[in-house]
Design a protein around this motif. Structure first.
Motif, mmCIF file in Angstrom:
data_model
loop_
_atom_site.group_PDB
_atom_site.id
_atom_site.type_symbol
_atom_site.label_atom_id
_atom_site.label_comp_id
_atom_site.label_asym_id
_atom_site.label_seq_id
_atom_site.Cartn_x
_atom_site.Cartn_y
_atom_site.Cartn_z
ATOM 1 N N SER A 228 10.914 11.074 -2.836
ATOM 2 C CA SER A 228 10.267 12.340 -3.378
ATOM 3 C C SER A 228 10.898 12.783 -4.797
ATOM 4 N N LYS A 229 10.393 13.335 -5.420
ATOM 5 C CA LYS A 229 10.826 13.778 -6.854
ATOM 6 C C LYS A 229 10.471 15.170 -7.070
ATOM 7 N N THR A 230 11.200 16.083 -7.169
ATOM 8 C CA THR A 230 11.048 17.530 -7.505
ATOM 9 C C THR A 230 11.290 17.863 -8.811
ATOM 10 N N GLU A 231 10.234 18.804 -9.310
ATOM 11 C CA GLU A 231 10.584 19.487 -10.469
ATOM 12 C C GLU A 231 10.363 20.886 -10.540
ATOM 13 N N LYS A 232 11.088 21.560 -10.956
ATOM 14 C CA LYS A 232 11.161 22.939 -11.179
ATOM 15 C C LYS A 232 10.459 23.695 -12.200
ATOM 16 N N ASN A 233 9.695 24.778 -11.790
ATOM 17 C CA ASN A 233 8.616 25.388 -12.832
ATOM 18 C C ASN A 233 9.416 26.767 -13.222
ATOM 19 N N VAL A 234 9.152 27.339 -14.523
ATOM 20 C CA VAL A 234 9.248 28.743 -14.901
ATOM 21 C C VAL A 234 8.981 29.558 -13.523
ATOM 22 N N GLY A 235 9.679 30.497 -13.355
ATOM 23 C CA GLY A 235 9.191 31.568 -12.229
ATOM 24 C C GLY A 235 9.775 31.112 -11.066
ATOM 25 N N GLY A 236 10.430 29.886 -11.051
ATOM 26 C CA GLY A 236 11.178 29.626 -9.619
ATOM 27 C C GLY A 236 10.361 28.618 -8.740
ATOM 28 N N SER A 237 9.249 28.393 -8.791
ATOM 29 C CA SER A 237 8.315 27.534 -7.928
ATOM 30 C C SER A 237 8.731 26.261 -8.235
ATOM 31 N N MET B 129 0.759 -1.166 0.131
ATOM 32 C CA MET B 129 0.211 0.104 0.043
ATOM 33 C C MET B 129 0.811 1.146 0.044
ATOM 34 N N SER B 130 0.537 2.268 -0.675
ATOM 35 C CA SER B 130 1.337 3.469 -0.875
ATOM 36 C C SER B 130 0.272 4.509 -0.828
ATOM 37 N N PHE B 131 0.857 5.776 -0.581
ATOM 38 C CA PHE B 131 0.143 7.134 -0.759
ATOM 39 C C PHE B 131 0.861 8.076 -1.423
ATOM 40 N N THR B 132 0.534 8.705 -2.373
ATOM 41 C CA THR B 132 1.098 9.808 -2.900
ATOM 42 C C THR B 132 0.593 11.219 -2.678
ATOM 43 N N GLU B 133 1.568 12.066 -2.279
ATOM 44 C CA GLU B 133 1.109 13.463 -1.904
ATOM 45 C C GLU B 133 2.062 14.414 -2.900
ATOM 46 N N THR B 134 1.203 15.523 -3.402
ATOM 47 C CA THR B 134 2.052 16.587 -4.373
ATOM 48 C C THR B 134 1.858 17.921 -3.683
ATOM 49 N N THR B 135 2.966 18.509 -3.457
ATOM 50 C CA THR B 135 3.014 19.989 -2.731
ATOM 51 C C THR B 135 3.751 20.727 -3.665
ATOM 52 N N HIS B 136 3.115 22.106 -3.665
ATOM 53 C CA HIS B 136 3.741 23.291 -4.357
ATOM 54 C C HIS B 136 4.331 24.437 -3.749
ATOM 55 N N THR B 137 5.592 24.603 -3.849
ATOM 56 C CA THR B 137 6.278 25.552 -3.135
ATOM 57 C C THR B 137 6.419 26.904 -4.135
ATOM 58 N N SER B 138 6.119 27.946 -3.700
ATOM 59 C CA SER B 138 6.231 29.030 -4.457
ATOM 60 C C SER B 138 7.903 29.574 -4.375
ATOM 61 N N TRP B 139 8.226 30.475 -5.196
ATOM 62 C CA TRP B 139 9.701 31.039 -5.564
ATOM 63 C C TRP B 139 9.803 31.962 -4.036
ATOM 64 N N PHE B 140 8.778 32.765 -3.881
ATOM 65 C CA PHE B 140 9.109 33.530 -2.507
ATOM 66 C C PHE B 140 9.396 32.740 -1.087
#
Length: 396
Positions: free
Chosen positions: A116-125, A1-12
């Motif tokens: 965890s896997k992190t992807e960076k977005n345009v704008g720095g988030s 059993m597994s649980f997936t969570e996605t979080t968003h962190t702003s550039w600021f």
């Protein structure tokens, strides 16, 4: 059993965290510089203390106490005997003649793991995806399931019984009396095989409704050792025994205590078996060298991490355009490494110089003499080569 969570962190938010890391990095750098510097003094003072002790130590007969040696640095070797019977009084397990008795406990528990896997977005988030999974494992320490991302269905019960160690108060080495913990630290451990009687008695003492069984000489708390369930426990008892030991320290009455050398460093050495004084001091010097290099390595690593944290905000700024941030982080990592390899050795050298200035000056002067001598030899060789290639012939 597994649980997936996605979080968003702003550039600021990332920038704020990076600025906090700058402060932490400064503190880490200062701490690393302090330990790198003082470590050299510690190593040199310890070295000098051991050299002094090796010249003062007197090997004596451990079978009798001579008042004439009071306060002197002495070396003894003798048979070890526990003064008293050590016992795990809570569970009624005794070890006649042992220096210590240890109770080691494991429990079958839920363990949370995450990737965890992190992807960076345009704008720095940033967007981080974390997958939590759960497995059952034997662990020697409690795993707090209330901190799990998904605690429901993964609850761990409290330990019905915990680790424990009981050490004899004192032991004799010949005619001398030594603190039990110091002697027990040198001993060998061997398993104490449990009996059915032990299992019945312990089952009445511990707070569990599970059956207590014998499993290959140890205790198993649960229905089946081949099909463990959450909350099952394995308990092993071991005794510590030692037949002979050697000590170096100050003779104080009928015991051996810390000896203060002229620079204030203490000398109190111990070893299992019969070891002569020279071998014990040699081993102590080797341990001092190893500790010195471990602290140096730890200090250099802390410097590198500190510099990385100090420059971390630059990568966050560059992440406004993701590939630029990766380039910046690569550059700052290289800078952090270069600064570490320059500043770290310099601090070590300064610390060493501060405690042994005359020797350091001598080494530097010797290096300069060799450099000048090498340069002079090169010049002499260069001057001789043209003369050899342009010979002068006399008239016939």
């Amino acid at each position: 059993m597994s649980f997936t969570e996605t979080t968003h962190t702003s550039w600021f938010t990332r920038m704020k965290n990076a600025l906090w890391q700058v402060l932490i990095g400064v503190v880490l750098l200062l701490a690393a510089l302090y330990f790198l510097f003082t470590n050299e003094g510690r190593a040199i003072q310890t070295y000098r203390s051991l050299v002094e002790g090796a010249g003062l130590v007197v090997s004596i007969d451990s079978a009798k106490i001579d008042p004439a040696n009071e306060g002197k640095l002495v070396h003894i070797t003798g048979p070890v005997k526990a003064l008293g019977t050590v016992s795990d009084s809570d569970l009624g397990v005794d070890a006649e003649g042992a220096l210590a008795i240890t109770r080691d406990v494991e429990m079958y528990q839920w363990v949370e793991k995450s990737e965890s896997k992190t992807e960076k977005n345009v704008g720095g988030s940033e967007e981080t995806t974390t997958v939590y999974s759960y497995a059952k494992e034997w662990r020697t320490t409690p795993v707090d399931s209330s901190d799990f991302k998904v605690p429901t269905g993964h609850q761990n019960p409290p330990f019905a019984i915990e680790d424990n160690e009981t050490v004899v108060d004192a032991a004799s080495v010949g005619a001398f009396t030594i603190d039990g913990k110091r002697v027990a630290a040198l001993a060998n451990e061997q398993r104490i095989a449990m009996t059915e009687g032990d299992a019945i008695r312990i089952a009445e003492v511990i707070a569990t409704t599970k059956p207590v069984k014998i499993n290959q000489g140890d205790l198993y708390i649960g229905i089946s050792s081949t099909s463990p369930q959450i909350g099952d426990m394995r308990v092993r008892f071991e005794r510590s025994d030692l037949s002979e030991a050697s000590f170096v320290g100050a003779q104080k009455g009928d015991t051996i205590e810390n000896f203060k050398s002229s620079n204030g460093r203490g000398i109190l050495l111990s070893a299992p078996g019969a070891k002569d004084a020279a071998a014990m001091f040699e081993q102590a010097q080797a341990e001092n060298t190893m500790i010195t290099w471990l602290i140096r390595a730890g200090g250099l690593l802390a410097l590198f991490i500190g510099f990385k944290m100090l420059f971390g905000f630059l990568g966050v700024i560059g992440d406004i355009i993701p590939f630029v941030g990766s380039i910046v982080r690569g550059g700052t990592t290289l800078i952090a490494l270069v600064l570490t390899l320059i500043i770290g050795p310099v601090v070590i050298a300064v610390g060493w110089f501060a405690y042994r200035p005359l020797l350091a000056i001598g080494i530097i002067a010797g290096g300069l003499v060799l450099a000048v001598l090498f340069a002079w030899m090169r010049r002499s060789k260069a001057a001789a080569e043209p003369a050899a290639t342009n010979p002068t012939f006399g008239r016939g």
